[in-house]
Structure formats: structure tokens, C-alpha cells
Design an enzyme around this catalytic site. Structure first.
Site, mmCIF file in Angstrom:
data_model
loop_
_atom_site.group_PDB
_atom_site.id
_atom_site.type_symbol
_atom_site.label_atom_id
_atom_site.label_comp_id
_atom_site.label_asym_id
_atom_site.label_seq_id
_atom_site.Cartn_x
_atom_site.Cartn_y
_atom_site.Cartn_z
ATOM 1 N N ASN A 18 -0.105 -7.261 10.304
ATOM 2 C CA ASN A 18 -0.069 -6.780 8.678
ATOM 3 C C ASN A 18 -0.195 -7.693 7.743
ATOM 4 O O ASN A 18 0.268 -8.882 7.908
ATOM 5 C CB ASN A 18 1.247 -5.787 8.434
ATOM 6 N N THR A 43 0.884 11.443 11.550
ATOM 7 C CA THR A 43 2.125 10.805 11.620
ATOM 8 C C THR A 43 2.596 10.382 10.298
ATOM 9 O O THR A 43 1.931 10.311 9.138
ATOM 10 C CB THR A 43 1.963 9.379 12.711
ATOM 11 N N HIS A 75 -11.617 17.655 2.777
ATOM 12 C CA HIS A 75 -10.854 17.173 1.831
ATOM 13 C C HIS A 75 -11.419 17.018 0.487
ATOM 14 O O HIS A 75 -10.722 17.391 -0.702
ATOM 15 C CB HIS A 75 -10.515 15.651 2.124
ATOM 16 N N GLU A 118 -9.021 7.668 -0.568
ATOM 17 C CA GLU A 118 -9.906 7.389 0.315
ATOM 18 C C GLU A 118 -11.000 8.310 0.619
ATOM 19 O O GLU A 118 -12.237 7.775 1.028
ATOM 20 C CB GLU A 118 -9.119 7.272 1.794
#
Length: 446
Positions: A38, A156, A222, A367
Site C-alpha cells: 500500500n 466488500t 452510476h 471515480e
């Protein structure tokens, strides 16, 4: 180094809930060693501290009824807080980061010096992501295969009640995904098909990565739902939202108007895909068969199969029926009072302040805006009118601009307004000329 498992040593880039979930799933015999990397920062530091306290164990809890047996725990072999110290020991890299950051991440990984890397997997790319990643590989392009999934195969989150970054809660699992490779006759795709079969997910190969990348439901859903004034007002509000992302108006954004704009956007994007030689899709069939089905009594098979041949008003009617039918889970068991499980009550993520006091815009719709803007630039270059896409972009830009003016530019990270989408569109257009184009302009009736 000889690979001793399907994917060899696998490094997951991105330590969010998706990265933890993928790491646990791939640890079940699909990788020899498993690692997570990360970017440096507060999240990486906290993750490292927790991992050291728990001997590098991470876990998943799957809430999906048919897949609860997939809940598991895994032990990471390595964790990197930053990319500088990554050893040349990984054959497969899985990018679990937003697709608009793929190119920056690839450059930071310095793959010129990591000779073991044989493949990169993009788990949630946008249309054209594979081409951009290939281009960014420069001199090692011929050595490294790039694979695109159509979409991340699950939904998730971290469990806020547990206050840990080591456990990923799996709220949903796809029934089917698509995937495509930068290489013809990819053996890795067959390994991945076996991997998905072990999760109860069908994985269909496409001839080119664009074919897979075009089959992400978020690309079509979206923008109309979350880049309209109703949702943007909720997302940019300082007051806690009591509305829901997939409910009918006034509880949510779903109206005949948003459904109309969805149909218009689907047709605009499909015109772009035709230029790439990709197969445009039956939107209703894709939503129903690959994502969340409804009962036959709500939508018949003939309605679904014949969707692309109907006139636009008929298409809008069928899509509205679908979303009305998914207010509850139509396949759940009713409770004692006859009520079925609520399905559409997904709360909005709203703007928030990070640990440094900078405003964070939620991934939905930020996004989605970035992906749509890239597609719009591609469309403009190909002289494809995309007025609906432009309207969504203007809606978002207007709302973001007003919010930034209200809060002051210093209250935002500079990356928020960095925009390389025009340059990226030019790269994609240049590479698309190497594809075998097909004329499929007759696919749509209107």
C-alpha cells in the site's frame, strides 16, 4: 524462478477491503506466497501496526447466503508500507486500486527492475485501462501480460463495528464476470477461470480486454443515478443523508427521468464500443443475468432477450420495472410478517474530512466522473456525439466547483483536480488503430 502455483507469488497492490478479500481468496492454493503493498500514509501505517499485532493474519466474512463457506483467514507473507522496498520476488501483481491511478502506480512500482513480474491483473478497470497500462510498461511491455476483469467480483467493506483493517466483510458476490488478456491464447485466463469456479462465479473470456472492460455495470448505472442533482445534493451535503442510492424517488434517485438518461448513456457508450470492434451488449440482459436477477413474473425472458429491439420508451419501461422489482431481494425468504429482505436501501457515502483536514470526495461518483470523462474524450476524438455524458459531467463539475468555492481550494488535495484524461484518450485512440475494427452500427434500432 519456477512458478509452483497457478499464479506464482502474488502481490496485491492496495490494502483496502477489496485487497484483503482478494488476498484471502488467492491464498487458497492459487498463489505460492501472498503479499500486500500500500502507498505510504496513515492507512499503511495503521495496517502494518495491526498486522504485526496479529501475526499478519487477515480474514473475510462472507454474508452472501450461498457463499458463506468462503469465509476464511489467511496469513500474509509480506506487507509493504510503500513501494520502495518491494523485492523482485513476485510473478503476479493484482491492482486493487482505483482505475484512474493505474498508470501512476505502475510507474511507482518501477517494473523495469522487477524481472520476475510476468502478469498484471486489473480487477476493476475502466474502458481502455488495459491499453493505458500496457503503454505505461514501456520497455517491458512484451514481457508482462495485462489482464482485465470486467469488474471486481464482490462488494466488500471494512466492518466499522470491529474497528480493524484486517477483516473484510463481503456483502455481495457476482454470478458472472468477463475477462480479457493483452495476449492471445493466455494460459493465465484458464487458471483464473478455475479460480472463479472455486468461488461459484462463471468467468467468460473475451477476445480483447475492451470486451471485458465494457461489461462493468457501474459504467452504465452510476452516472445516471449518482451524477444527477438529487444524488449530488445528498453526497455534497453536511447533513447526514437519510436517502438511499437505489430506491425510487423520493427515497432515492430512481425516476423515469434517470432511467431515460440511462438508456441514452448506454447507447452513447455502445457507439464508442462499436468503433473498438467490441460487442455492444443487451443492457437489460446484462443487468439481469450477470448481476442481480428478478423474478420471471416481473420481467419475462422474451422481454430480456428482445430488449435491444424495442423502442426507447419500451426499454425505459422495462428498466424501471427492474429497479422497482429490486427494492426487495426477490429471492429472499419472507419473514413472519411476510416482508422480504430489503435490497435497495444502500446509504450514500458523503463528503468527509481526512486525518489532515482535507475534504474527500466519495469514490461514487468521483471515480465514475473520471471514467466517464475519459470515455467522453474518446467519443469526441471519434466524432461520436455524447450529449448525455456531457450533461452528467457538467452536473458533477458544477457541484464540485460550488463546494470547493465554499470550502476554499486549500481544503482539497491537489490530485483531486489533476486531469490527464485527454492525454489518456489520445493514447487509447492511437492503440485502438491496431485493433481489428468491425462495422456494427446496425445493432441499435434508435
Amino acid at each position: 524462478m519456477q512458478e509452483t502455483s497457478a499464479l506464482g507469488n502474488v502481490l496485491i497492490v492496495g490494502g483496502g477491503p477489496a485487497g484483503i478479500h482478494v488476498a484471502v481468496d488467492l491464498s487458497k492454493g492459487w498463489s505460492h506466497r501472498i503479499g500486500v503493498a500500500n502507498r505510504k500514509g496513515i492507512h499503511a501505517e495503521r495496517l502494518l501496526t495491526e498486522l504485526e499485532e496479529h501475526e499478519f493474519h487477515v480474514s473475510t466474512e462472507v454474508l452472501v447466503e450461498r457463499a458463506r463457506h468462503l469465509s476464511a483467514t489467511a496469513r500474509l507473507d509480506r506487507f509493504y508500507a510503500g513501494f520502495d522496498t518491494i523485492e523482485d520476488d513476485w510473478q503476479t501483481i493484482v491492482l486493487c486500486v482505483p482505475c484512474h491511478s493505474y498508470v501512476d502506480v505502475i510507474r511507482e512500482l518501477k517494473l523495469d527492475y522487477r524481472l520476475e513480474v510476468k502478469r498484471i491483473i486489473l480487477i476493476s478497470p475502466g474502458i481502455g485501462s488495459n491499453m493505458l497500462v500496457q503503454e505505461s510498461l514501456d520497455a517491458v511491455r512484451d514481457r508482462i501480460e495485462v489482464i482485465s476483469f470486467s469488474t471486481y467480483y464482490a462488494a466488500t467493506k471494512f466492518d466499522p463495528a470491529a474497528a480493524t483493517l484486517l477483516k473484510s466483510i463481503v456483502k455481495g458476490l457476482k454470478r458472472k464476470i468477463h475477462m480479457g488478456s493483452s495476449r492471445a491464447n493466455s494460459r493465465t485466463l484458464f487458471h483464473l477461470q478455475d479460480f472463479f469456479a472455486s468461488l461459484g462465479i462463471e468467468a467468460e473470456q473475451t477476445p480483447h480486454p475492451i470486451g471485458a472492460e465494457s461489461r462493468s455495470i457501474t459504467t452504465y448505472v452510476h452516472p445516471p443515478f449518482f451524477m444527477d442533482s438529487f444524488s449530488l445534493n445528498e453526497i455534497f451535503s453536511h447533513t447526514r443523508s437519510t436517502k438511499y442510492m437505489y430506491k425510487l424517488y423520493p427515497e432515492g434517485p430512481v425516476t423515469p427521468g434517470t432511467i431515460h438518461s440511462m438508456v441514452r448513456l448506454w447507447k452513447e457508450i455502445s457507439c464508442v464500443l462499436v468503433k473498438f470492434g467490441a460487442e455492444p451488449m443487451n443492457l437489460l440482459k446484462f443487468m439481469n443475468d450477470d448481476n442481480y436477477p428478478v423474478q420471471e413474473q416481473s420481467l419475462s425472458r422474451s422481454d430480456i432477450e428482445g430488449f435491444v429491439q424495442f423502442d426507447e420508451l419500451h426499454q425505459e419501461y422495462l428498466l424501471y420495472i427492474r429497479y422497482a422489482s429490486l427494492l426487495i431481494d426477490p429471492f429472499s425468504s419472507p419473514g413472519k410478517q411476510g416482508q422480504y429482505r430489503s435490497f435497495a436501501a444502500v446509504p450514500y457515502q458523503q463528503v468527509s474530512l481526512d486525518h489532515e483536514g482535507k475534504w474527500v470526495i466519495p469514490r461514487i461518483p468521483y471515480e465514475d466522473y473520471r471514467k466517464l470523462k475519459l470515455l467522453y474524450h474518446i467519443g469526441q476524438t471519434l466524432q461520436i456525439p455524447m450529449p448525455q455524458a456531457r450533461t452528467f459531467m457538467q452536473n458533477f463539475e458544477h457541484q464540485l466547483g460550488a463546494f470547493m468555492k465554499q470550502q476554499g481550494a486549500d481544503a482539497f488535495r491537489s490530485e483531486l483536480v489533476q486531469d490527464n484524461t485527454l492525454e489518456e484518450a489520445k493514447i487509447i485512440i492511437r492503440k485502438m488503430h491496431t485493433l481489428d475494427l468491425k462495422g456494427r452500427e446496425d445493432v441499435f434500432k434508435s
